[in-house]
Design a protein around this motif. Structure first.
Motif, PDB file in Angstrom:
ATOM      1  N   GLY A 237      27.905  37.962  -5.430  1.00 51.44           N
ATOM      2  CA  GLY A 237      26.627  38.177  -5.785  1.00 51.44           C
ATOM      3  C   GLY A 237      25.383  36.965  -6.026  1.00 51.44           C
ATOM      4  N   ARG A 238      25.971  35.649  -5.491  1.00 47.61           N
ATOM      5  CA  ARG A 238      25.137  34.626  -6.057  1.00 47.61           C
ATOM      6  C   ARG A 238      24.054  34.082  -4.970  1.00 47.61           C
ATOM      7  N   MET A 239      24.091  34.790  -4.132  1.00 46.39           N
ATOM      8  CA  MET A 239      22.776  34.651  -3.125  1.00 46.39           C
ATOM      9  C   MET A 239      21.934  36.908  -3.322  1.00 46.39           C
ATOM     10  N   SER A 240      20.060  36.202  -3.915  1.00 42.29           N
ATOM     11  CA  SER A 240      19.570  37.365  -4.389  1.00 42.29           C
ATOM     12  C   SER A 240      18.937  37.627  -2.439  1.00 42.29           C
ATOM     13  N   LEU A 241      19.770  38.163  -1.302  1.00 41.47           N
ATOM     14  CA  LEU A 241      19.155  38.192  -0.072  1.00 41.47           C
ATOM     15  C   LEU A 241      20.152  39.550   0.653  1.00 41.47           C
ATOM     16  N   SER A 242      18.646  39.719   1.269  1.00 45.20           N
ATOM     17  CA  SER A 242      19.602  40.991   1.800  1.00 45.20           C
ATOM     18  C   SER A 242      21.015  40.268   3.370  1.00 45.20           C
ATOM     19  N   GLU A 243      21.029  41.461   3.731  1.00 44.41           N
ATOM     20  CA  GLU A 243      22.293  40.871   4.928  1.00 44.41           C
ATOM     21  C   GLU A 243      21.370  40.095   6.405  1.00 44.41           C
ATOM     22  N   LYS A 244      20.373  40.422   6.833  1.00 41.23           N
ATOM     23  CA  LYS A 244      20.004  40.475   7.663  1.00 41.23           C
ATOM     24  C   LYS A 244      19.154  38.378   6.771  1.00 41.23           C
ATOM     25  N   GLU A 245      19.017  38.734   6.213  1.00 40.58           N
ATOM     26  CA  GLU A 245      18.148  37.075   5.261  1.00 40.58           C
ATOM     27  C   GLU A 245      20.002  35.936   5.376  1.00 40.58           C
ATOM     28  N   PHE A 246      20.653  37.346   5.011  1.00 41.81           N
ATOM     29  CA  PHE A 246      22.100  36.335   4.698  1.00 41.81           C
ATOM     30  C   PHE A 246      22.742  35.854   5.783  1.00 41.81           C
ATOM     31  N   ARG A 247      22.322  36.261   7.292  1.00 38.42           N
ATOM     32  CA  ARG A 247      22.781  36.552   8.447  1.00 38.42           C
ATOM     33  C   ARG A 247      22.268  34.931   8.627  1.00 38.42           C
ATOM     34  N   GLY A 248      20.524  34.612   8.882  1.00 35.43           N
ATOM     35  CA  GLY A 248      20.153  34.015   9.200  1.00 35.43           C
ATOM     36  C   GLY A 248      20.763  32.392   8.670  1.00 35.43           C
ATOM     37  N   LEU A 249      20.400  32.943   7.028  1.00 37.70           N
ATOM     38  CA  LEU A 249      21.178  31.470   6.308  1.00 37.70           C
ATOM     39  C   LEU A 249      22.278  30.321   7.711  1.00 37.70           C
TER      40      LEU A 249
END
Length: 193
Positions: free
Chosen positions: A167-179
């Motif tokens: 929970g240390r990132m306020s990203l959607s799964e799609k945004e997280f995959r992009g990162l």
């Protein structure tokens, strides 16, 4: 369909509890109650809680290794490595608590860097090592220590996954995959010739 052996029922139940509540919830008494046997009966199949969790982690590694080894890799070195990264990422997001057990929790018999990796004993790392070695042999990547690179790439991805799952990132799964893809690409471009 033949009934499952008791050892399989125990493991299946433990995996369900792990997936729903995490490894702390996997106790011999809890699993026995859910299977409908005594806690002592569980010990006939697994020596202790750590042994039961080890079986779950080993099953997770076997599943992930099978997916990685079945991958149809084609294209550039980068495309092949990205495909392997996506398989790893998919598995971790589909099985977050199992993934934590596999890669974060200390356990007896866990493979260790560098010896076990260099000996080819990590079926989840071997496919990446093969692609990297091919990239070095074909002069796409700089000649370097393949196993250190495999371990570094794994640490980068696992670290990002753990921060995301924690929970240390306020990203959607799609945004997280992009990162993850961008981080992976930045790292990989650092080892190109």
């Amino acid at each position: 369909m033949a009934p499952q052996p008791t050892s399989r029922k125990i493991a299946t139940t433990a995996r369900r509890v792990l997936a729903q509540e995490g490894s702390d919830a996997v106790t011999m008494r809890r699993i026995a109650g859910e299977v409908g046997i005594t806690a002592m009966a569980v010990y006939r199949h697994y020596p202790n809680r750590a042994g039961l969790l080890n079986v779950l982690a080993d099953e997770g590694f076997a599943e992930l290794a099978e997916q990685l080894q079945r991958a149809r890799l084609s294209g550039s070195t980068e495309k092949k490595l990205e495909k392997l990264m996506n398989i790893f990422l998919d598995y971790s997001l589909e099985n977050p608590r199992l993934f934590e057990l596999m890669f974060l929790e200390p356990r007896e018999g866990a493979r260790q860097f560098p010896g076990d990796f260099r000996a080819g004993l990590s079926p989840t790392a071997n496919p990446t090592a093969n692609v990297l070695q091919d990239g070095m042999t074909s002069d796409v990547l700089r000649e370097d220590d393949v196993w250190e690179i495999v371990f570094e790439m794994g640490a980068l991805l696992q670290g990002l996954i753990m921060l995301y799952l924690g929970g240390r990132m306020s990203l959607s799964e799609k945004e997280f995959r992009g990162l993850c893809r961008r981080s992976f690409t930045r790292y990989l471009h650092g080892i190109y010739k």
